[in-house]
Every structure is written in C-alpha cells, then in structure tokens.
Design a protein around this motif. Sequence first.
Motif, short mmCIF file in Angstrom:
data_model
loop_
_atom_site.label_atom_id
_atom_site.label_comp_id
_atom_site.label_asym_id
_atom_site.label_seq_id
_atom_site.Cartn_x
_atom_site.Cartn_y
_atom_site.Cartn_z
N VAL A 1 3.73 -4.20 -3.03
CA VAL A 1 4.71 -3.20 -2.56
C VAL A 1 4.65 -1.90 -3.36
O VAL A 1 5.31 -0.93 -3.00
CB VAL A 1 6.16 -3.75 -2.60
CG1 VAL A 1 6.28 -4.98 -1.72
CG2 VAL A 1 6.60 -4.05 -4.02
N SER A 2 3.82 -1.88 -4.40
CA SER A 2 3.71 -0.65 -5.20
C SER A 2 2.78 0.37 -4.57
O SER A 2 2.73 1.53 -5.00
CB SER A 2 3.22 -0.98 -6.61
OG SER A 2 1.88 -1.44 -6.59
N SER B 1 1.80 -3.32 8.79
CA SER B 1 3.14 -3.30 9.37
C SER B 1 3.97 -4.47 8.86
O SER B 1 3.47 -5.60 8.71
CB SER B 1 3.05 -3.36 10.89
OG SER B 1 4.33 -3.52 11.46
N ALA B 2 5.24 -4.22 8.60
CA ALA B 2 6.12 -5.25 8.05
C ALA B 2 7.08 -5.83 9.08
O ALA B 2 7.84 -6.75 8.77
CB ALA B 2 6.92 -4.67 6.89
N GLU B 3 7.05 -5.32 10.31
CA GLU B 3 8.02 -5.76 11.31
C GLU B 3 7.94 -7.25 11.57
O GLU B 3 8.95 -7.97 11.59
CB GLU B 3 7.80 -4.99 12.61
CG GLU B 3 8.82 -5.31 13.70
CD GLU B 3 8.61 -4.47 14.94
OE1 GLU B 3 9.08 -4.88 16.02
OE2 GLU B 3 7.99 -3.39 14.85
N ASP C 1 0.72 1.95 7.41
CA ASP C 1 2.15 2.13 7.62
C ASP C 1 2.80 2.53 6.30
O ASP C 1 2.94 1.71 5.39
CB ASP C 1 2.76 0.85 8.17
CG ASP C 1 4.22 1.01 8.57
OD1 ASP C 1 4.86 1.98 8.12
OD2 ASP C 1 4.72 0.15 9.32
N THR C 2 3.21 3.79 6.19
CA THR C 2 3.76 4.27 4.92
C THR C 2 5.15 3.69 4.63
O THR C 2 5.58 3.68 3.47
CB THR C 2 3.86 5.80 4.93
OG1 THR C 2 4.66 6.22 6.05
CG2 THR C 2 2.48 6.43 5.02
N GLY C 3 5.81 3.17 5.64
CA GLY C 3 7.13 2.59 5.41
C GLY C 3 7.11 1.11 5.10
O GLY C 3 8.13 0.55 4.66
N ALA C 4 5.95 0.47 5.29
CA ALA C 4 5.89 -0.99 5.18
C ALA C 4 6.24 -1.52 3.79
O ALA C 4 7.04 -2.46 3.67
CB ALA C 4 4.52 -1.49 5.62
N PRO C 5 5.66 -0.98 2.70
CA PRO C 5 6.00 -1.54 1.38
C PRO C 5 7.49 -1.48 1.08
O PRO C 5 8.06 -2.43 0.51
CB PRO C 5 5.19 -0.66 0.42
CG PRO C 5 4.02 -0.19 1.24
CD PRO C 5 4.59 0.04 2.60
N GLY C 6 8.13 -0.38 1.47
CA GLY C 6 9.56 -0.27 1.24
C GLY C 6 10.36 -1.28 2.04
O GLY C 6 11.33 -1.86 1.54
#
Length: 409
Positions: free
Chosen positions: A344-345, A351-353, A390-395
């Motif tokens: 996650v760093s 994709s995390a969905e 996906d730039t939002g996936a780690p968060g």
Amino acid sequence: MHAWPASEVPALPGQGRDLRIHDTATGGPVTLDPGPVARIYVCGITPYDATHIGHAATYNAFDLVQRVWLDTKRQVHYVQNVTDVDDPLLERAERDGVDWAALAEQETQLFREDMTALRMLPPQQYIGAVEAIPGIVPLVERLRDLGAAYELEGDTYFSVEADPRFGQVSHLDAAAMRLLSAERGGDPERPGKKNPLDPMLWSAAREGEPSWDGGSLGRGRPGWHIECVAIALDHLGMGFDVQGGGSDLVFPHHEMGASHAQALTGEFPMAKAYVHAGMVALHGEKMSKSKGNLVFVSRLRQDGVDPAAIRLALLSHHYRADWEWTDQVLQDAVTRLGHWRAAVSRPDGPSAEALVDEIREALANDLDAPAALTAVDRWAVTQEQQGGTDTGAPGIVSRAVDALLGVAL
C-alpha cells in the motif's frame, strides 16, 4: 468506570452485508438483522492478571462483529462488564498481599491499554460489578419474590427449575453440567441446595471479604451470572442481538444468565444469538490463568512487537476455532504485515473494488477472517508482481483493512 479511546473507523465506498454467524443455542448459522442500532453484550475480564492472547482473541472476534455492523451503516450499542470482585481476584490479592480493589484497577487499566494498542473498538458502557450492585440487588429480590430464588444459610440461590427453557443455550446433559459447574465457579456438592446446579445470586458477607448492603438480602456481594444480567438488561434490554464471550462461558455463565433474565422478565430469548470464540492453547494446553501458561499482550508490546502484527496473528485463525499460539504464528503475522505495508506504500496498484467486496463477503460469512486475509494477500502479491494503474487503490486497501479488520497499515 471508563473504557478506552476509540480509534477512527474509515468510511468505505458502498455498504457491507448482513452478518451470518454461528449461534450456539441453535447449533447453526443465523442471519442477524438488527434495527438501526445493533446491540451486543460481551463478557469482560476478571482483572487479577494481565490480558493474555486468549482474551485478545475473544475481544478481536467481537470487534469484527462491530465492524461488520458499522459497515452496514448501523450504529452499534456495545456493553461490556468487568468482574471487579470475585473469588479469583480476592484469592490473588491475598496471595500477593495487595489490596483487592487496587489490583483490580491496576489490571483493568492494563487491559484498557492493550485494547487501545490492538485497536479494539470500546464499549459505550464499561461497567464494573461493584458499581452495578445497586441494580443487582433489586433483581435478586425480585427473583426471590417470584419464587425463582431461595435462601440457604444466608446465601441466595437461583432455582434453575424456575426457567422451563433452562439448558437451551448449551444443550448439555445434567452430568456434563454438574462437572462444568464444579470446574467453573459453582458449588454442586453443597448440601441443602434444591438442585446441585443452582447458582449463587447473592453471597452473604464472609469474614475478611468485601461486602455491600444488599437490602433485604443482607450484606454480601453478587454472584457472577446475575452481574452480567443486571448490566445487560439495564443498558440493552431483552432480546438484544448478540451475547458474546469465549466458549468456556457457554456453561454455566451464559446458560445461567439466560435463565436469570428469562425468569425475571417472562420473555425469551435474552439474546438473539449466542456467539462464542474458541480457546487459544500454549504448549498443548488451553491458556489459563490457573495454569499460568500465558502469553501476555503487554509483554509482547514491551518486547517491541507491533500491535498490528499481534492482531494479524489473531485474525489468521477463525474465531470459533481452537488453536495454538507459537513463535511461528507471530512471525508469519510480522511477515504478512510487512508485505501489506509495502504493497500500500506504492503510488498506484491493481483495482481494489473486488478486494473490498471479498473482505466484506468473508466477514459476513461467520467472520471468516482467514479468508479475508488471503484476499488481501492475493492483492499484495499482484501489486508486487504486476503493479497497476489505479492511483486510488492503495489508499482504498489501506482504509478497508483498517475499517473491516482493525489493522492500521
């Protein structure tokens, strides 16, 4: 009595699923459908020693219950007791030559610190047995007035025959009940009792022991089971959603508590589901204060173990399973935590969905935390081997692991 600080639970996109969980009383899964406020009572510690891994595993299970409910956008009303006066506490205080009340407060404070470190969500009401006595006495008097309790040499006992549904939590036969009663604080061999299984409601004052005004009961102190009943009924009422604790509480504690409440109110059931966590062993035997084969959370923390790794070690076993604590269990958790944090760093990833959906489904399915951990492992491996865009996936992964599993990455 105050609880401990609450860690923030991150908000996630979408909504979780209703919880399907194993109910000891029916012997099978039930789907819980609480109202807007889900109600849970979890039996707390008798504070004569520090929090061990067995305790932590139990409270971790019911922390997951809360997190699943919160993810369904419900509020949670969580109540927990502290048995801050009882025979084991008094015996330990006498052995160590310390004041029993000071010992109880010292160990309760250490428990708070351990729960905070492990990111366990605190109860809204955290009630000690001593502070509950003013509410316990009227219940014992009412049971007596209803003919459900009787006096024996100054002590007051509950008559199990007063509840026609006695036995419907544990489904044990009389011989098994008698054996467990003797092992777990009962006195089935005491002469004069109507039934060997009848539990103490109010213990008359003994020389050298603390006692309180019991009104028409005389001076004394409360029994174990009526303590939890008084607290639960006062704050949650009958028919709350989950009664929780370790599997060693099925009998006599939860069986007797249910009968006390049902005799008092004429209603059934006390709880919609009785949920029990498995036992944790060390060197082949169940961790037990009486045996002294304990691994303390506070000692692990003092030794520099990350509390998130301790929590992952607990999550790697299904909450209903009996399992054994080993150095390897902890090392595997430390390794897993390192992989997850590395994953996650990165600035982007797969994709995390689908992963969030898998975690939700696993936890809704009888709190299957090991399956949830495996799903996160797969995402971390994909991140390491293939990366993603996906730039939002780690968060999202970090927030989901925190919100649903209580692990801060």
